[in-house]
Design an enzyme around this catalytic site. Structure first.
Site, mmCIF file in Angstrom:
data_model
loop_
_atom_site.group_PDB
_atom_site.id
_atom_site.type_symbol
_atom_site.label_atom_id
_atom_site.label_comp_id
_atom_site.label_asym_id
_atom_site.label_seq_id
_atom_site.Cartn_x
_atom_site.Cartn_y
_atom_site.Cartn_z
ATOM 1 N N LYS A 50 -26.343 -15.147 1.705
ATOM 2 C CA LYS A 50 -27.448 -14.254 2.051
ATOM 3 C C LYS A 50 -27.687 -13.231 0.941
ATOM 4 C CE LYS A 50 -27.471 -10.477 4.278
ATOM 5 N NZ LYS A 50 -27.198 -9.391 5.190
ATOM 6 N N ASP A 73 -30.857 -13.331 7.685
ATOM 7 C CA ASP A 73 -29.949 -12.278 8.149
ATOM 8 C C ASP A 73 -29.882 -12.298 9.676
ATOM 9 O OD1 ASP A 73 -32.276 -11.171 9.050
ATOM 10 O OD2 ASP A 73 -31.833 -9.165 8.301
#
Ligand code: SF4
Length: 213
Positions: free
Chosen positions: A121, A139
Site C-alpha cells: 500500500k 487502504d
C-alpha cells in the site's frame, strides 16, 4: 456483485460528492512523503500532519535519519501509535535508501517494497502520488467501501480488491478513484455509522438497504 460499469458509476458519484478529494498528507519532498506514508499506518493523516513539520525540519534527508538511532526519532513521533516500530522503520528505511539506492527514493514497486516499513500500500501510494506511475493503493477505507458496495466478494483480500478495481476503472482514473473512495469511506461510508439513509448509492447497495431497515 457490481459490474465494471456499475463500479465506475459508483466511483463517479463519489467523485461528484467529493470533487476535491486528494492526498491529505503534507510533505515537501518525495522522501518526506514516503516517511509520512509509513507513519500513516493505523493513524489519521491529520495526526501525522501535526507531527511531521518538526520531524522533517530535524531530518531533511535520508542521510540525516540514517545517522541517528530510532530512540533519537521517537520523541518526534511518540504521539502516534506504534511509534517505537515506526521509529525503527524510518531509520532503517533511510539507511536502505542510502545503502541500496544512493540516497534517492526508488520508483519501482519492487524496490520500494524492499525498504523497511514499506508494504504494497505504501509503495503504491508513493508510486502514484510522487512518480505519477499508475497504481491503485487499497487502504482500510477503500476495502470497506468496496466490500459494502459488493464491488468484490465479502471476503476478498486487499490484493483481490486492488485487481478488481484496476480492471474496472481506466488506468488514467486510478489515482482519482483511489482518493474518491478514501473520502467516501472517511466521510460518507464510515466504519461505525455509515450515512446510508442519505446515501446517493443506496439503490445499488444491499448492505446500506439492510442497514436502514
Ligand atoms: Fe456505504 Fe451505506 Fe452508502 Fe452503502 S448505502 S455506500 S453502506 S453509506
Amino acid at each position: 456483485m457490481l459490474t465494471d460499469h456499475e463500479i465506475r458509476r459508483a466511483i463517479k458519484v463519489m467523485r461528484h460528492t467529493f470533487p476535491d478529494a486528494g492526498t491529505t498528507l503534507e510533505a515537501d519532498t518525495t522522501f518526506h512523503f514516503l516517511l509520512a506514508t509509513i507513519l500513516s499506518a493505523q493513524a489519521t493523516d491529520k495526526s501525522v500532519n501535526l507531527i511531521t513539520p518538526a520531524l522533517f525540519q530535524r531530518f531533511p534527508g535520508p542521510r540525516d535519519l540514517a545517522a541517528v538511532e530510532p530512540a533519537d526519532v521517537e520523541p518526534y513521533i511518540k504521539r502516534l501509535g506504534l511509534y517505537r516500530n515506526k521509529a525503527k522503520y524510518l531509520v532503517n528505511c533511510s539507511r536502505a535508501i542510502i545503502d541500496d539506492f544512493g540516497g534517492t527514493v526508488p520508483h519501482t514497486r519492487k524496490e520500494l517494497m524492499s525498504l523497511p516499513g514499506v508494504g504494497r500500500k505504501v509503495a503504491d501510494v508513493v508510486l502514484a502520488e510522487c512518480f505519477k506511475i499508475p497504481a491503485f493503493a487499497v487502504d482500510t477505507h477503500i476495502s470497506r467501501v468496496a466490500r459494502r458496495l459488493a464491488m468484490v466478494e465479502p471476503k476478498a483480500t486487499l490484493l483481490q480488491i486492488e485487481h478488481r478495481l484496476m480492471a474496472a476503472v481506466p488506468e488514467r482514473q486510478w489515482l482519482d478513484a483511489h482518493h474518491s473512495m478514501i473520502f467516501w469511506g472517511r466521510y460518507q461510508c464510515t466504519a461505525r455509522n455509515p450515512q446510508c439513509a442519505h446515501c446517493p448509492l443506496l439503490a445499488m447497495c444491499k448492505y446500506g438497504r439492510n442497514n436502514v431497515m
